[in-house]
Design a protein around this motif. Structure first.
Motif, PDB file in Angstrom:
ATOM      1  N   PHE A 176       0.918  -1.275   0.016  1.00 54.76           N
ATOM      2  CA  PHE A 176       0.019   0.019   0.067  1.00 54.76           C
ATOM      3  C   PHE A 176       0.666   1.290   0.086  1.00 54.76           C
ATOM      4  N   GLU A 177       0.107   2.378  -0.634  1.00 56.55           N
ATOM      5  CA  GLU A 177       0.939   3.624  -0.347  1.00 56.55           C
ATOM      6  C   GLU A 177      -0.062   4.586   0.106  1.00 56.55           C
ATOM      7  N   GLU A 178       0.023   5.462   1.002  1.00 63.80           N
ATOM      8  CA  GLU A 178      -0.839   6.456   1.459  1.00 63.80           C
ATOM      9  C   GLU A 178      -0.302   7.617   1.951  1.00 63.80           C
ATOM     10  N   ALA A 179      -0.843   9.119   1.568  1.00 61.74           N
ATOM     11  CA  ALA A 179      -0.511  10.165   2.219  1.00 61.74           C
ATOM     12  C   ALA A 179      -1.875  10.515   3.132  1.00 61.74           C
ATOM     13  N   ALA A 180      -1.577  10.883   4.487  1.00 59.52           N
ATOM     14  CA  ALA A 180      -2.531  11.060   5.270  1.00 59.52           C
ATOM     15  C   ALA A 180      -2.024  11.806   6.398  1.00 59.52           C
ATOM     16  N   THR A 181      -2.951  11.604   7.628  1.00 62.17           N
ATOM     17  CA  THR A 181      -2.541  12.320   8.944  1.00 62.17           C
ATOM     18  C   THR A 181      -2.779  11.387   9.784  1.00 62.17           C
ATOM     19  N   ALA A 182      -1.589  11.120  10.804  1.00 66.49           N
ATOM     20  CA  ALA A 182      -1.473  10.175  11.790  1.00 66.49           C
ATOM     21  C   ALA A 182      -2.229  10.791  12.707  1.00 66.49           C
ATOM     22  N   GLU A 183      -3.724  10.494  12.975  1.00 63.35           N
ATOM     23  CA  GLU A 183      -4.535  11.105  13.876  1.00 63.35           C
ATOM     24  C   GLU A 183      -4.315  10.448  15.532  1.00 63.35           C
ATOM     25  N   LEU A 184      -3.903   9.387  15.411  1.00 58.62           N
ATOM     26  CA  LEU A 184      -4.047   8.655  16.707  1.00 58.62           C
ATOM     27  C   LEU A 184      -2.577   8.510  17.470  1.00 58.62           C
ATOM     28  N   MET A 185      -1.589   9.034  16.870  1.00 58.13           N
ATOM     29  CA  MET A 185      -0.357   8.635  17.528  1.00 58.13           C
ATOM     30  C   MET A 185       0.047   9.893  18.340  1.00 58.13           C
ATOM     31  N   LEU A 186      -0.667  10.497  18.950  1.00 59.37           N
ATOM     32  CA  LEU A 186      -0.407  11.829  19.761  1.00 59.37           C
ATOM     33  C   LEU A 186       0.384  11.656  20.904  1.00 59.37           C
ATOM     34  N   LYS A 187       0.291  10.440  21.386  1.00 58.29           N
ATOM     35  CA  LYS A 187       1.297  10.111  22.788  1.00 58.29           C
ATOM     36  C   LYS A 187       2.725  10.280  22.363  1.00 58.29           C
ATOM     37  N   HIS A 188       2.981  10.267  20.752  1.00 54.43           N
ATOM     38  CA  HIS A 188       4.211   9.943  20.643  1.00 54.43           C
ATOM     39  C   HIS A 188       4.575  10.943  19.646  1.00 54.43           C
ATOM     40  N   THR A 189       3.887  11.930  19.354  1.00 59.26           N
ATOM     41  CA  THR A 189       4.205  13.043  18.458  1.00 59.26           C
ATOM     42  C   THR A 189       3.789  14.388  18.913  1.00 59.26           C
ATOM     43  N   GLU A 190       4.237  14.591  20.298  1.00 60.15           N
ATOM     44  CA  GLU A 190       4.004  15.773  20.959  1.00 60.15           C
ATOM     45  C   GLU A 190       2.662  16.274  20.895  1.00 60.15           C
ATOM     46  N   GLY A 191       1.589  15.456  20.942  1.00 56.26           N
ATOM     47  CA  GLY A 191       0.116  15.927  20.881  1.00 56.26           C
ATOM     48  C   GLY A 191      -0.494  16.483  19.915  1.00 56.26           C
ATOM     49  N   LYS A 192       0.199  16.376  18.699  1.00 59.21           N
ATOM     50  CA  LYS A 192      -0.080  16.993  17.403  1.00 59.21           C
ATOM     51  C   LYS A 192      -0.518  15.814  16.555  1.00 59.21           C
ATOM     52  N   PRO A 193      -1.490  15.955  15.605  1.00 61.92           N
ATOM     53  CA  PRO A 193      -1.698  14.977  14.533  1.00 61.92           C
ATOM     54  C   PRO A 193      -0.500  15.243  13.331  1.00 61.92           C
TER      55      PRO A 193
END
Length: 353
Positions: free
Chosen positions: A36-53
């Motif tokens: 697969f290949e996809e451009a999107a927003t990592a919405e659920l990883m907030l705990k590991h991305t400084e609280g930001k999508p």
């Protein structure tokens, strides 16, 4: 459904240019099946991305020789941040990716002819297994390990992912995850000292404790025959102070960002890891019925090991077989029944030259 781990699905590889990395990995490592290949927003990883999508672009690539794949991952909403210090053996987190090869000496000669950055010549590890190390253009270190598992023979000198080398803070604390949760119940070796076969790898001159783990049982599951066996090598620095590999950075920045397992029984796993002190830090099933990447769907979750490594679990519901005609496979009712070989062979239509 009872919880079952079916094998390493993929190793997450953060890069600064996903397309350039995919091209390099398919040309040199044979990772040429684009699942697969996809451009999107990592919405659920907030705990590991400084609280930001975080906006990202990802490609899941496989090698038909078998083994885990690469999830090649690039931040697109921010500039990817590389480490600010030289990563060394024993630093906390995933330090090295292990790849299968049928013949370490032949793979080494092929890579030498191609002018790759080889860190060591073929030698043997403490278990007598032939292997060598190299560094890719993105500063990731790979260990090429001789292994007799082959699903479909390919022209590339290597197969897919066999496992990883992980730096840990405290060996006994980390073993609670890798043995008790992931089921690596067999200790192949547990050695301490300075190791000759590591010479050429940053940090090899310092004393470490080194533990290689594998499963005593054979994986069962729809994809298990393709993923094959796996190993985890844990390294604890016993001489020099170690550092977090992602110090000052976030998940998805360049480096090895996670290790992903194909599983069944997400609900049972959720309760098990909570009871053992490693609750999900990300849980897609609590946020949505199923993730859907258009080409694949299912549930995913993460735990974080004591040394900071992110372990992903994916319970796959749907995968593409022939995307051009919209042929997808529903996996939710297959149980332990493995997919037939002819079905894995269909992945070949997703090969990128």
């Amino acid at each position: 459904m009872a919880k079952r781990i079916n094998g390493i699905q993929q190793l997450g590889v953060g890069v600064s240019d996903v397309q350039a990395a995919f091209k390099w990995y398919r040309e040199h490592f044979g990772m040429d099946i684009r699942m697969f290949e996809e451009a999107a927003t990592a919405e659920l990883m907030l705990k590991h991305t400084e609280g930001k999508p975080r906006e990202r672009h990802a490609i899941l690539a496989l090698n038909l020789e078998g083994g885990g794949g690469f999830e090649i991952w690039q931040h697109t909403g921010k500039t990817p941040v590389a480490p600010t210090f030289q990563l060394q053996l024993g630093d906390w987190g995933i330090a090295i990716g292990k790849m299968k090869t049928g013949n370490a000496s032949k793979a080494y000669e092929r890579f030498k002819e191609q002018g790759l950055n080889l860190l060591s010549a073929p030698t043997t590890d403490p278990a007598g297994q032939s292997h060598f190390y190299l560094k890719d253009p993105y500063n990731n270190i790979w260990e090429v390990v001789e292994n007799d598992f082959v699903y479909f023979p390919q022209q590339a000198p290597t197969g897919g992912v066999l496992g990883v080398v992980i730096g840990v803070k405290n060996m006994d604390d980390s073993l609670k995850v890798y043995q008790d949760i992931l089921g690596y119940d067999q200790v192949v070796y547990d050695k301490s000292g300075v190791f000759d076969d590591w010479q050429g790898v940053p940090g090899a001159e310092s004393s470490c404790r080194r533990v290689l783990l594998r499963h005593s049982a054979t994986y069962k599951g729809s994809f298990s025959p393709f993923f094959g066996p796996s190993t985890i090598e844990l390294v604890e620095s016993t001489e020099r102070p170690a550092r977090d590999i992602f110090e000052g950075r976030i998940w998805g920045d360049p480096g090895f960002i996670h290790l992903c397992y194909d599983i069944n029984g997400m609900d049972e796993l959720r309760e098990e890891v909570k009871e053992k002190g490693f609750p999900f830090t990300v849980d897609s099933a609590r946020a949505m019925d199923s993730f859907d990447m258009g080409e694949a769907a299912g549930n995913f979750a993460y735990i974080q090991a004591p040394e900071s490594t992110l372990i992903e679990f994916v319970e796959t519901h749907k995968i593409p077989l022939v995307k051009k005609i919209g042929w997808f496979l529903d996996l939710q009712k297959r149980g332990e029944k493995p997919l037939p070989r002819w079905m894995f062979r269909l992945f070949g239509v997703m090969r990128v030259k």
